[in-house]
Design a protein around this motif. Sequence first.
Motif, short mmCIF file in Angstrom:
data_model
loop_
_atom_site.label_atom_id
_atom_site.label_comp_id
_atom_site.label_asym_id
_atom_site.label_seq_id
_atom_site.Cartn_x
_atom_site.Cartn_y
_atom_site.Cartn_z
N UNK A 35 5.45 0.16 10.99
CA UNK A 35 6.23 0.95 9.72
C UNK A 35 7.02 -0.02 8.89
N UNK A 36 7.67 -0.98 9.69
CA UNK A 36 8.59 -1.73 9.04
C UNK A 36 7.78 -2.67 7.77
N UNK A 37 6.54 -2.85 8.45
CA UNK A 37 5.80 -3.80 7.27
C UNK A 37 5.36 -2.97 5.99
N UNK A 38 5.60 -1.61 5.98
CA UNK A 38 4.96 -0.91 4.96
C UNK A 38 6.02 -0.83 3.87
N UNK A 39 7.42 -1.32 3.89
CA UNK A 39 8.33 -1.26 3.00
C UNK A 39 8.69 -0.08 2.29
N UNK A 40 8.82 1.01 3.19
CA UNK A 40 8.77 2.34 2.58
C UNK A 40 10.26 2.61 2.05
N UNK A 41 10.40 3.52 1.00
CA UNK A 41 11.59 4.10 0.72
C UNK A 41 12.28 4.89 1.67
N UNK A 42 13.34 5.28 1.77
CA UNK A 42 13.91 5.98 2.71
C UNK A 42 13.57 7.36 2.47
N UNK A 43 13.21 7.78 1.32
CA UNK A 43 12.82 9.16 0.96
C UNK A 43 11.03 9.27 1.02
N UNK A 44 10.55 8.26 1.42
CA UNK A 44 8.84 8.36 1.61
C UNK A 44 8.68 9.40 2.41
N UNK A 45 7.36 10.18 1.97
CA UNK A 45 6.91 11.50 2.59
C UNK A 45 5.99 10.79 3.66
N UNK A 142 -2.34 7.09 -3.48
CA UNK A 142 -2.78 5.89 -3.81
C UNK A 142 -1.54 4.81 -3.53
N UNK A 143 -1.79 3.59 -2.92
CA UNK A 143 -0.60 2.67 -2.34
C UNK A 143 -0.05 3.22 -1.18
N UNK A 144 -0.36 4.30 -0.72
CA UNK A 144 0.14 4.82 0.80
C UNK A 144 -0.42 4.25 1.89
N UNK A 145 -0.04 4.25 3.06
CA UNK A 145 -0.10 3.78 4.18
C UNK A 145 -0.88 4.63 5.37
N UNK A 146 -1.62 4.04 6.15
CA UNK A 146 -2.13 4.82 7.36
C UNK A 146 -2.06 3.84 8.53
N UNK A 147 -1.14 4.45 9.43
CA UNK A 147 -1.17 3.92 10.80
C UNK A 147 -1.86 4.67 12.01
N UNK A 148 -2.94 4.07 12.22
CA UNK A 148 -3.51 4.65 13.44
C UNK A 148 -3.68 3.73 14.63
N UNK A 149 -2.94 4.40 15.84
CA UNK A 149 -3.31 3.70 17.15
C UNK A 149 -3.91 4.54 18.28
N UNK A 198 -2.69 1.23 29.53
CA UNK A 198 -3.61 1.77 28.92
C UNK A 198 -3.83 0.95 27.67
N UNK A 199 -4.94 0.28 27.34
CA UNK A 199 -4.91 -0.47 26.28
C UNK A 199 -5.26 0.32 24.69
N UNK A 200 -4.56 -0.17 24.07
CA UNK A 200 -4.49 0.66 22.39
C UNK A 200 -4.71 -0.50 21.82
N UNK A 201 -5.38 0.31 20.20
CA UNK A 201 -5.32 -0.84 19.34
C UNK A 201 -4.54 0.08 18.19
N UNK A 202 -3.60 -0.85 17.59
CA UNK A 202 -2.61 -0.41 16.47
C UNK A 202 -3.24 -1.09 15.28
N UNK A 203 -3.21 -0.33 14.20
CA UNK A 203 -3.62 -0.73 12.90
C UNK A 203 -3.06 -0.07 11.97
N UNK A 204 -2.62 -1.02 10.69
CA UNK A 204 -2.00 -0.37 9.48
C UNK A 204 -2.87 -0.88 8.31
N UNK A 205 -3.15 0.23 7.64
CA UNK A 205 -3.96 0.06 6.54
C UNK A 205 -3.20 0.57 5.17
N UNK A 206 -3.56 -0.04 4.03
CA UNK A 206 -3.04 0.39 2.74
C UNK A 206 -4.09 1.07 1.75
N UNK A 207 -3.60 2.06 0.87
CA UNK A 207 -4.76 2.65 0.15
C UNK A 207 -4.82 1.86 -1.04
#
Length: 211
Positions: A35-45, A142-149, A198-207
Amino acid sequence: MVADLKKHWNTAYGNNDITALGWYEESPEPSLQLIQECDLSKNARILNVGVGASTLIDEMLALEYTNIIASDISDTALKKLQIRLGAKKDKVQWIEDDLTKPSKLSEIAPIDLWHDRAVLHFFTEEKDQNSYFSLLKKIVKPNGYVLISTYNTEGAHKCSGLSVHRYNKRMLTEKLGEDFKLLDHFNYNYTMPSGDTRPYIYTIFKRIHSL
Ligand SMILES: C[S@@+](CC[C@H](N)C(=O)[O-])C[C@H]1O[C@@H](n2cnc3c(N)ncnc32)[C@H](O)[C@@H]1O
Protein backbone atom coordinates in the motif's frame (compact mmCIF):
# COMPACT_ATOMS: atom_id res chain seq x y z
CA MET A 1 -25.31 -21.87 -1.87
CA VAL A 2 -24.91 -18.21 -0.92
CA ALA A 3 -26.76 -18.80 2.36
CA ASP A 4 -24.46 -21.79 3.06
CA LEU A 5 -21.31 -19.77 2.44
CA LYS A 6 -22.51 -16.96 4.63
CA LYS A 7 -23.32 -19.54 7.31
CA HIS A 8 -19.87 -21.10 6.96
CA TRP A 9 -18.13 -17.77 7.54
CA ASN A 10 -20.48 -16.61 10.28
CA THR A 11 -19.81 -19.89 12.11
CA ALA A 12 -16.03 -19.52 11.66
CA TYR A 13 -16.07 -16.02 13.16
CA GLY A 14 -18.78 -16.77 15.70
CA ASN A 15 -17.13 -19.87 17.16
CA ASN A 16 -13.58 -18.56 17.47
CA ASP A 17 -11.63 -15.76 19.01
CA ILE A 18 -10.40 -13.59 16.14
CA THR A 19 -6.78 -14.12 17.16
CA ALA A 20 -7.18 -17.91 16.85
CA LEU A 21 -8.42 -17.86 13.26
CA GLY A 22 -6.12 -19.60 10.78
CA TRP A 23 -5.67 -16.35 8.82
CA TYR A 24 -5.26 -13.89 11.72
CA GLU A 25 -2.46 -11.34 11.34
CA GLU A 26 -1.33 -9.38 14.36
CA SER A 27 0.23 -6.94 11.92
CA PRO A 28 -0.63 -6.95 8.19
CA GLU A 29 2.94 -5.99 7.21
CA PRO A 30 3.01 -7.36 3.64
CA SER A 31 -0.19 -5.48 2.72
CA LEU A 32 1.09 -2.27 4.31
CA GLN A 33 4.35 -2.56 2.39
CA LEU A 34 2.53 -2.69 -0.95
CA ILE A 35 0.00 0.00 0.00
CA GLN A 36 2.91 2.34 0.76
CA GLU A 37 4.13 1.83 -2.82
CA CYS A 38 0.83 3.23 -4.15
CA ASP A 39 1.43 6.78 -2.95
CA LEU A 40 -2.28 7.24 -2.15
CA SER A 41 -3.69 10.44 -0.72
CA LYS A 42 -5.14 10.16 2.77
CA ASN A 43 -8.65 10.57 1.37
CA ALA A 44 -8.24 7.86 -1.28
CA ARG A 45 -11.20 5.46 -1.47
CA ILE A 46 -9.88 2.13 -0.21
CA LEU A 47 -12.11 -0.93 -0.53
CA ASN A 48 -11.22 -3.99 1.56
CA VAL A 49 -13.08 -6.96 0.12
CA GLY A 50 -13.63 -9.98 2.36
CA VAL A 51 -12.13 -7.91 5.15
CA GLY A 52 -13.22 -10.28 7.92
CA ALA A 53 -11.93 -8.86 11.17
CA SER A 54 -8.58 -7.83 9.69
CA THR A 55 -6.18 -5.65 11.66
CA LEU A 56 -5.47 -3.81 8.40
CA ILE A 57 -8.43 -1.55 9.16
CA ASP A 58 -6.98 -0.56 12.56
CA GLU A 59 -3.63 0.14 10.86
CA MET A 60 -5.13 2.20 8.02
CA LEU A 61 -7.09 4.31 10.49
CA ALA A 62 -3.92 4.83 12.54
CA LEU A 63 -2.22 6.00 9.32
CA GLU A 64 -5.07 8.54 9.00
CA TYR A 65 -6.72 7.23 5.86
CA THR A 66 -10.18 8.78 5.92
CA ASN A 67 -12.10 6.94 3.21
CA ILE A 68 -12.02 3.25 4.10
CA ILE A 69 -14.71 0.80 3.03
CA ALA A 70 -14.92 -2.58 4.77
CA SER A 71 -16.93 -5.31 3.06
CA ASP A 72 -17.62 -8.98 3.75
CA ILE A 73 -20.25 -11.66 3.23
CA SER A 74 -20.18 -12.34 7.00
CA ASP A 75 -22.10 -9.94 9.20
CA THR A 76 -20.60 -11.72 12.23
CA ALA A 77 -17.07 -10.83 11.06
CA LEU A 78 -18.03 -7.21 10.40
CA LYS A 79 -19.68 -6.97 13.82
CA LYS A 80 -16.56 -8.33 15.55
CA LEU A 81 -14.38 -5.84 13.70
CA GLN A 82 -16.74 -3.00 14.63
CA ILE A 83 -16.63 -4.00 18.30
CA ARG A 84 -12.82 -4.04 18.27
CA LEU A 85 -12.67 -0.61 16.62
CA GLY A 86 -15.10 0.92 19.12
CA ALA A 87 -15.91 4.57 18.32
CA LYS A 88 -13.47 4.49 15.38
CA LYS A 89 -15.96 2.24 13.53
CA ASP A 90 -17.87 5.38 12.53
CA LYS A 91 -14.90 6.43 10.38
CA VAL A 92 -15.40 3.37 8.17
CA GLN A 93 -18.11 2.63 5.60
CA TRP A 94 -19.55 -0.90 6.07
CA ILE A 95 -20.99 -3.04 3.27
CA GLU A 96 -22.27 -6.58 3.72
CA ASP A 97 -22.26 -8.19 0.29
CA ASP A 98 -21.30 -11.32 -1.64
CA LEU A 99 -18.46 -10.83 -4.13
CA THR A 100 -19.85 -13.58 -6.35
CA LYS A 101 -23.24 -11.83 -6.59
CA PRO A 102 -22.53 -8.23 -5.72
CA SER A 103 -25.56 -6.02 -5.40
CA LYS A 104 -24.39 -3.17 -3.15
CA LEU A 105 -20.71 -3.21 -4.15
CA SER A 106 -21.55 -2.86 -7.84
CA GLU A 107 -23.30 0.43 -7.05
CA ILE A 108 -20.52 2.17 -5.10
CA ALA A 109 -18.55 5.15 -6.44
CA PRO A 110 -15.20 4.31 -8.09
CA ILE A 111 -12.34 3.36 -5.78
CA ASP A 112 -8.60 4.10 -5.68
CA LEU A 113 -7.49 0.80 -4.13
CA TRP A 114 -8.96 -2.72 -4.10
CA HIS A 115 -7.46 -4.76 -1.26
CA ASP A 116 -7.96 -8.52 -1.02
CA ARG A 117 -6.08 -10.82 1.31
CA ALA A 118 -7.12 -14.47 1.26
CA VAL A 119 -10.49 -14.10 -0.45
CA LEU A 120 -10.10 -14.68 -4.21
CA HIS A 121 -8.71 -18.19 -3.70
CA PHE A 122 -12.08 -19.39 -2.37
CA PHE A 123 -13.68 -18.85 -5.77
CA THR A 124 -13.00 -22.20 -7.39
CA GLU A 125 -15.68 -21.88 -10.07
CA GLU A 126 -14.97 -19.79 -13.13
CA LYS A 127 -18.33 -18.00 -12.92
CA ASP A 128 -17.49 -16.77 -9.41
CA GLN A 129 -14.01 -15.67 -10.50
CA ASN A 130 -15.64 -13.81 -13.41
CA SER A 131 -18.04 -12.02 -11.04
CA TYR A 132 -15.10 -11.00 -8.84
CA PHE A 133 -13.01 -9.60 -11.70
CA SER A 134 -16.00 -7.94 -13.42
CA LEU A 135 -16.80 -6.07 -10.23
CA LEU A 136 -13.16 -5.08 -9.76
CA LYS A 137 -12.91 -3.79 -13.34
CA LYS A 138 -16.16 -1.89 -12.94
CA ILE A 139 -15.19 0.01 -9.81
CA VAL A 140 -11.39 0.54 -9.82
CA LYS A 141 -10.61 4.04 -11.13
CA PRO A 142 -8.17 4.70 -13.99
CA ASN A 143 -4.75 4.98 -12.27
CA GLY A 144 -6.22 3.08 -9.32
CA TYR A 145 -4.51 0.11 -7.68
CA VAL A 146 -5.34 -3.54 -7.06
CA LEU A 147 -3.66 -5.47 -4.25
CA ILE A 148 -4.40 -9.19 -4.32
CA SER A 149 -2.80 -11.67 -1.94
CA THR A 150 -3.79 -15.27 -2.32
CA TYR A 151 -2.44 -18.78 -1.78
CA ASN A 152 0.32 -19.31 -4.32
CA THR A 153 0.73 -22.38 -6.50
CA GLU A 154 2.95 -24.01 -3.85
CA GLY A 155 0.24 -23.38 -1.22
CA ALA A 156 -2.26 -25.59 0.58
CA HIS A 157 -5.33 -26.97 -1.18
CA LYS A 158 -7.74 -25.90 1.56
CA CYS A 159 -8.36 -22.90 3.78
CA SER A 160 -10.99 -22.77 6.51
CA GLY A 161 -12.02 -26.27 5.41
CA LEU A 162 -12.90 -25.05 1.89
CA SER A 163 -11.15 -25.95 -1.37
CA VAL A 164 -9.09 -23.16 -2.90
CA HIS A 165 -7.87 -22.13 -6.34
CA ARG A 166 -4.19 -21.14 -6.16
CA TYR A 167 -2.46 -18.45 -8.24
CA ASN A 168 0.89 -17.26 -9.56
CA LYS A 169 1.68 -13.84 -11.01
CA ARG A 170 0.97 -14.94 -14.59
CA MET A 171 -2.49 -16.19 -13.69
CA LEU A 172 -3.39 -12.98 -11.86
CA THR A 173 -1.96 -10.84 -14.67
CA GLU A 174 -4.09 -12.74 -17.19
CA LYS A 175 -7.23 -12.40 -15.09
CA LEU A 176 -6.77 -8.65 -14.80
CA GLY A 177 -5.93 -8.18 -18.48
CA GLU A 178 -3.91 -5.59 -20.34
CA ASP A 179 -5.52 -2.60 -18.61
CA PHE A 180 -3.59 -3.48 -15.44
CA LYS A 181 0.18 -3.37 -15.02
CA LEU A 182 1.94 -5.50 -12.40
CA LEU A 183 4.05 -3.10 -10.32
CA ASP A 184 5.43 -5.45 -7.69
CA HIS A 185 4.97 -8.92 -6.27
CA PHE A 186 6.53 -11.30 -3.77
CA ASN A 187 5.93 -14.67 -2.20
CA TYR A 188 5.27 -14.62 1.54
CA ASN A 189 5.15 -17.42 4.07
CA TYR A 190 2.38 -16.61 6.51
CA THR A 191 2.66 -18.25 9.95
CA MET A 192 -0.72 -19.28 11.34
CA PRO A 193 -1.56 -19.04 15.07
CA SER A 194 -1.00 -22.85 15.15
CA GLY A 195 2.59 -22.35 13.94
CA ASP A 196 1.95 -23.91 10.50
CA THR A 197 2.89 -21.86 7.47
CA ARG A 198 0.94 -21.02 4.32
CA PRO A 199 2.63 -19.72 1.16
CA TYR A 200 0.96 -16.65 -0.32
CA ILE A 201 1.69 -14.48 -3.35
CA TYR A 202 1.26 -10.71 -2.88
CA THR A 203 0.71 -8.60 -5.99
CA ILE A 204 0.10 -4.92 -6.66
CA PHE A 205 -1.25 -3.76 -10.01
CA LYS A 206 -2.01 -0.29 -11.41
CA ARG A 207 -4.84 0.39 -13.80
CA ILE A 208 -3.14 1.99 -16.80
CA HIS A 209 -6.19 2.12 -19.10
CA SER A 210 -9.89 2.38 -18.42
CA LEU A 211 -12.43 0.09 -20.05
C1 LIG B 1 -9.56 -16.27 5.07
S1 LIG B 1 -10.63 -14.98 5.47
C2 LIG B 1 -9.61 -13.54 5.26
C3 LIG B 1 -10.14 -12.34 6.00
C4 LIG B 1 -9.29 -11.07 5.90
N1 LIG B 1 -9.12 -10.64 4.51
C5 LIG B 1 -7.97 -11.24 6.56
O1 LIG B 1 -6.94 -11.16 5.90
O2 LIG B 1 -7.96 -11.43 7.79
C6 LIG B 1 -11.69 -14.89 4.06
C7 LIG B 1 -12.76 -13.83 4.17
O3 LIG B 1 -13.50 -13.75 2.95
C8 LIG B 1 -14.85 -13.61 3.24
N2 LIG B 1 -15.61 -14.14 2.10
C9 LIG B 1 -15.66 -15.42 1.69
N3 LIG B 1 -16.45 -15.56 0.62
C10 LIG B 1 -16.91 -14.31 0.34
C11 LIG B 1 -17.80 -13.79 -0.64
N4 LIG B 1 -18.36 -14.58 -1.56
N5 LIG B 1 -18.06 -12.47 -0.63
C12 LIG B 1 -17.49 -11.65 0.29
N6 LIG B 1 -16.66 -12.09 1.26
C13 LIG B 1 -16.38 -13.40 1.29
C14 LIG B 1 -15.05 -14.40 4.53
O4 LIG B 1 -16.20 -14.04 5.26
C15 LIG B 1 -13.77 -14.08 5.27
O5 LIG B 1 -13.88 -12.94 6.08
